[in-house]
Design a protein around this motif. Structure first.
Motif, PDB file in Angstrom:
ATOM      1  N   ALA A 137       0.847  -1.187   0.000  1.00  0.00           N
ATOM      2  CA  ALA A 137       0.000   0.000   0.000  1.00  0.00           C
ATOM      3  C   ALA A 137       0.880   1.233   0.000  1.00  0.00           C
ATOM      4  CB  ALA A 137      -0.927   0.012   1.209  1.00  0.00           C
ATOM      5  N   ARG A 138       0.521   2.210  -0.822  1.00  0.00           N
ATOM      6  CA  ARG A 138       1.273   3.459  -0.803  1.00  0.00           C
ATOM      7  C   ARG A 138       1.002   4.222   0.491  1.00  0.00           C
ATOM      8  NH1 ARG A 138       0.085   7.807  -5.366  1.00  0.00           N
ATOM      9  NH2 ARG A 138       0.522   5.969  -6.683  1.00  0.00           N
ATOM     10  N   CYS A 139      -0.277   4.219   0.950  1.00  0.00           N
ATOM     11  CA  CYS A 139      -0.671   4.937   2.164  1.00  0.00           C
ATOM     12  C   CYS A 139      -1.557   4.034   3.022  1.00  0.00           C
ATOM     13  CB  CYS A 139      -1.449   6.207   1.831  1.00  0.00           C
ATOM     14  SG  CYS A 139      -0.570   7.382   0.791  1.00  0.00           S
ATOM     15  N   VAL A 140      -1.521   4.270   4.322  1.00  0.00           N
ATOM     16  CA  VAL A 140      -2.344   3.529   5.271  1.00  0.00           C
ATOM     17  C   VAL A 140      -3.096   4.524   6.146  1.00  0.00           C
ATOM     18  CG1 VAL A 140      -2.338   1.984   7.279  1.00  0.00           C
ATOM     19  CG2 VAL A 140      -0.852   1.499   5.312  1.00  0.00           C
ATOM     20  N   VAL A 141      -4.390   4.285   6.332  1.00  0.00           N
ATOM     21  CA  VAL A 141      -5.196   5.040   7.296  1.00  0.00           C
ATOM     22  C   VAL A 141      -5.627   4.065   8.379  1.00  0.00           C
ATOM     23  CG1 VAL A 141      -7.264   6.412   7.695  1.00  0.00           C
ATOM     24  CG2 VAL A 141      -6.022   6.638   5.528  1.00  0.00           C
ATOM     25  N   ASN A 142      -5.183   4.314   9.591  1.00  0.00           N
ATOM     26  CA  ASN A 142      -5.508   3.467  10.740  1.00  0.00           C
ATOM     27  C   ASN A 142      -6.763   4.020  11.409  1.00  0.00           C
ATOM     28  OD1 ASN A 142      -5.693   2.135  13.179  1.00  0.00           O
ATOM     29  ND2 ASN A 142      -3.704   2.822  13.959  1.00  0.00           N
ATOM     30  N   ALA A 143      -7.910   3.414  11.070  1.00  0.00           N
ATOM     31  CA  ALA A 143      -9.196   3.780  11.662  1.00  0.00           C
ATOM     32  C   ALA A 143      -9.749   2.587  12.424  1.00  0.00           C
ATOM     33  CB  ALA A 143     -10.174   4.230  10.577  1.00  0.00           C
ATOM     34  N   ALA A 144      -8.873   1.932  13.194  1.00  0.00           N
ATOM     35  CA  ALA A 144      -9.209   0.652  13.821  1.00  0.00           C
ATOM     36  C   ALA A 144      -9.887   0.788  15.173  1.00  0.00           C
ATOM     37  CB  ALA A 144      -7.952  -0.204  13.951  1.00  0.00           C
ATOM     38  N   GLY A 145     -10.237   2.000  15.589  1.00  0.00           N
ATOM     39  CA  GLY A 145     -11.030   2.174  16.803  1.00  0.00           C
ATOM     40  C   GLY A 145     -10.340   1.674  18.053  1.00  0.00           C
ATOM     41  N   LEU A 146     -10.947   0.699  18.712  1.00  0.00           N
ATOM     42  CA  LEU A 146     -10.379   0.141  19.935  1.00  0.00           C
ATOM     43  C   LEU A 146      -9.016  -0.486  19.691  1.00  0.00           C
ATOM     44  CD1 LEU A 146     -13.568  -1.619  21.377  1.00  0.00           C
ATOM     45  CD2 LEU A 146     -12.584   0.555  22.132  1.00  0.00           C
ATOM     46  N   PHE A 147      -8.757  -0.910  18.477  1.00  0.00           N
ATOM     47  CA  PHE A 147      -7.497  -1.586  18.133  1.00  0.00           C
ATOM     48  C   PHE A 147      -6.474  -0.627  17.524  1.00  0.00           C
ATOM     49  CE2 PHE A 147     -10.726  -4.851  18.225  1.00  0.00           C
ATOM     50  CZ  PHE A 147     -10.089  -5.954  18.785  1.00  0.00           C
ATOM     51  N   ALA A 148      -6.771   0.675  17.491  1.00  0.00           N
ATOM     52  CA  ALA A 148      -5.917   1.614  16.763  1.00  0.00           C
ATOM     53  C   ALA A 148      -4.509   1.697  17.335  1.00  0.00           C
ATOM     54  CB  ALA A 148      -6.559   2.992  16.737  1.00  0.00           C
ATOM     55  N   ALA A 149      -4.383   1.734  18.666  1.00  0.00           N
ATOM     56  CA  ALA A 149      -3.054   1.826  19.263  1.00  0.00           C
ATOM     57  C   ALA A 149      -2.266   0.543  19.028  1.00  0.00           C
ATOM     58  CB  ALA A 149      -3.171   2.119  20.759  1.00  0.00           C
ATOM     59  N   GLU A 150      -2.926  -0.592  19.180  1.00  0.00           N
ATOM     60  CA  GLU A 150      -2.277  -1.881  18.945  1.00  0.00           C
ATOM     61  C   GLU A 150      -1.805  -1.980  17.498  1.00  0.00           C
ATOM     62  OE1 GLU A 150      -4.190  -6.192  18.278  1.00  0.00           O
ATOM     63  OE2 GLU A 150      -4.427  -5.470  20.340  1.00  0.00           O
ATOM     64  N   LEU A 151      -2.641  -1.556  16.557  1.00  0.00           N
ATOM     65  CA  LEU A 151      -2.264  -1.607  15.153  1.00  0.00           C
ATOM     66  C   LEU A 151      -1.094  -0.680  14.867  1.00  0.00           C
ATOM     67  CD1 LEU A 151      -2.740  -2.462  12.207  1.00  0.00           C
ATOM     68  CD2 LEU A 151      -4.421  -0.611  12.034  1.00  0.00           C
ATOM     69  N   ALA A 152      -1.129   0.533  15.420  1.00  0.00           N
ATOM     70  CA  ALA A 152      -0.043   1.475  15.172  1.00  0.00           C
ATOM     71  C   ALA A 152       1.293   0.905  15.642  1.00  0.00           C
ATOM     72  CB  ALA A 152      -0.337   2.801  15.878  1.00  0.00           C
ATOM     73  N   ARG A 153       1.303   0.268  16.798  1.00  0.00           N
ATOM     74  CA  ARG A 153       2.559  -0.322  17.292  1.00  0.00           C
ATOM     75  C   ARG A 153       3.025  -1.455  16.391  1.00  0.00           C
ATOM     76  NH1 ARG A 153      -0.520  -0.094  22.182  1.00  0.00           N
ATOM     77  NH2 ARG A 153      -0.066   1.874  23.260  1.00  0.00           N
ATOM     78  N   SER A 154       2.085  -2.197  15.825  1.00  0.00           N
ATOM     79  CA  SER A 154       2.470  -3.287  14.925  1.00  0.00           C
ATOM     80  C   SER A 154       3.047  -2.758  13.621  1.00  0.00           C
ATOM     81  CB  SER A 154       1.266  -4.194  14.635  1.00  0.00           C
ATOM     82  OG  SER A 154       0.377  -3.609  13.702  1.00  0.00           O
ATOM     83  N   LEU A 155       2.817  -1.459  13.351  1.00  0.00           N
ATOM     84  CA  LEU A 155       3.405  -0.810  12.173  1.00  0.00           C
ATOM     85  C   LEU A 155       4.698  -0.069  12.524  1.00  0.00           C
ATOM     86  CD1 LEU A 155       0.165   0.700  10.560  1.00  0.00           C
ATOM     87  CD2 LEU A 155       1.327  -1.425   9.938  1.00  0.00           C
TER      88      LEU A 155
END
Length: 366
Positions: A193-211
């Motif tokens: 993906a050229r760009c990512v939008v993290n709109a994962a709600g309750l999982f947003a912080a967890e997803l950001a750390r995984s990135l």
């Protein structure tokens, strides 16, 4: 490995609004949702209220995006036939000693650009709602309600019509920078993906750390709702004064006129969103009845039944001032943290903000 221009992770109301906005601007969008359906988290477990923009500090993202989002949302619902109602809201002070707090809310709303507010005395409030008991009230005529599921269905339809694609039951477990874009792990596959939008709600912080990104420590607060057996004698939404962590146990109406009460605020000890419990304990009913009788003394005994609960991702904890939305923008990445109330109202305005942050693009319109 397949590639897409923009991956929007999370198919709640904000993720769908973002995907729609980007697709309408000519961007290639893939919406990735871990659940088997859209909007199963925060977006379907709330009061479905269209907020006017009363409570948040002037100039904050919450204030600006709520006021802008409200206007966009009413126009969108009217244009797309999404069920909604501009029923208005009364914020009530049950004691004369609380009237100054009511006046401060009115001042804050005016500072935020809400220009239709009216302070009412006891008699004026009862003229609108005879079953109400209060020392005074603040009338917000532009507050309302919306069918959140109908809204999300319409947003998805628009996004797909503009070329976006939805992938359900597809959990993003992490990713790494790859040249000028991203290589995401989606289930057993990899996606570029050229760009990512993290709109994962309750999982947003967890997803950001995984990135590989810094992320705040989210706090979770559960709010329970109880439904009223029978009809409520109210035409407006009825809100008490705000409490620590929320807006108090308020009375909201659905589009059929049925009333429900909530949410309360129950801070949860856990930080793993995968282990959160949405059960509603029937033993909470007496406390809800006591809160509601503060402004509706005529609430029948035993009339409240457990309905549902929702969990809000908060950037601050008990006793701390409420935090603003946090929208972190980096090259090729937008992280959305702490998107709780008024996130539903603000969704279309958040989408504009995110789309502008990802511009310019050869195919994007400014």
């Amino acid at each position: 490995m397949d590639h897409v221009e923009i991956a929007v992770i999370g198919a709640g109301v904000v993720g769908l609004a973002v995907a729609r906005e980007l697709a309408l601007r000519g961007r290639e969008v893939l919406i990735i949702e871990a659940a088997g359906a859209i909007g199963t988290g925060i977006s379907s477990r709330n009061s479905e209220v269209i907020h006017a923009g009363l409570y948040h500090p002037a100039g904050s993202l919450k204030a600006r995006l709520c006021v802008r989002g409200k206007a966009l949302l009413y126009a969108y619902c009217a244009a797309r036939g999404v069920a909604h109602g501009r029923c208005g809201k009364l914020v009530v002070a049950t004691r004369a000693a609380d009237l100054p707090r009511l006046a401060r809310i009115a001042e804050q709303g005016a500072a935020n650009g809400v220009d239709d507010l009216r302070l009412l005395d006891h008699a004026q409030a009862l003229a609108l709602e005879p079953a109400l008991d209060c020392a005074g009230a603040l009338l917000s005529p532009s507050s309302g309600i919306v069918d959140s599921h109908g809204l999300m269905t319409a947003l998805l339809g628009d996004a797909e019509h503009a070329g976006a694609t939805l992938a359900l039951a597809s959990r993003v477990s992490g990713g790494v920078r790859d040249g000028g874009g991203w290589r995401l792990r989606v289930g057993d596959f990899e996606l570029g993906a050229r760009c990512v939008v993290n709109a994962a709600g309750l999982f947003a912080a967890e997803l950001a750390r995984s990135l590989g990104c810094d992320a705040p420590a989210l706090r979770f607060a559960r709010g329970h709702y109880f439904a009223l057996a029978g009809r409520a004698p109210f035409k407006h939404l009825i809100y008490p004064l705000p409490v620590d962590g929320g807006l108090g146990v308020h009375l909201t109406l659905d589009l059929g006129g049925q009333a429900r009460f909530g949410p309360d605020v129950q801070w949860l000890p856990g930080t793993d969103p995968a282990t959160l419990d949405y059960a509603v304990d029937p033993a909470l009913a007496p406390a809800f009845e006591a809160e509601a009788r503060g402004y509706w003394p005529g609430l029948p005994q035993g009339a409240l039944q457990p309905a549902y609960s929702g969990i809000r991702p908060k950037l601050t904890g008990p006793g701390e001032p409420a935090a603003d939305f946090r929208i972190d923008v980096a090259p090729g990445l937008v992280n959305l943290f702490g998107i709780e109330s008024p996130g539903l109202t603000a969704a279309l305005a958040i989408a504009e903000w995110v789309a502008e942050s990802l511009s310019p693009s050869p195919t994007a319109s400014r």
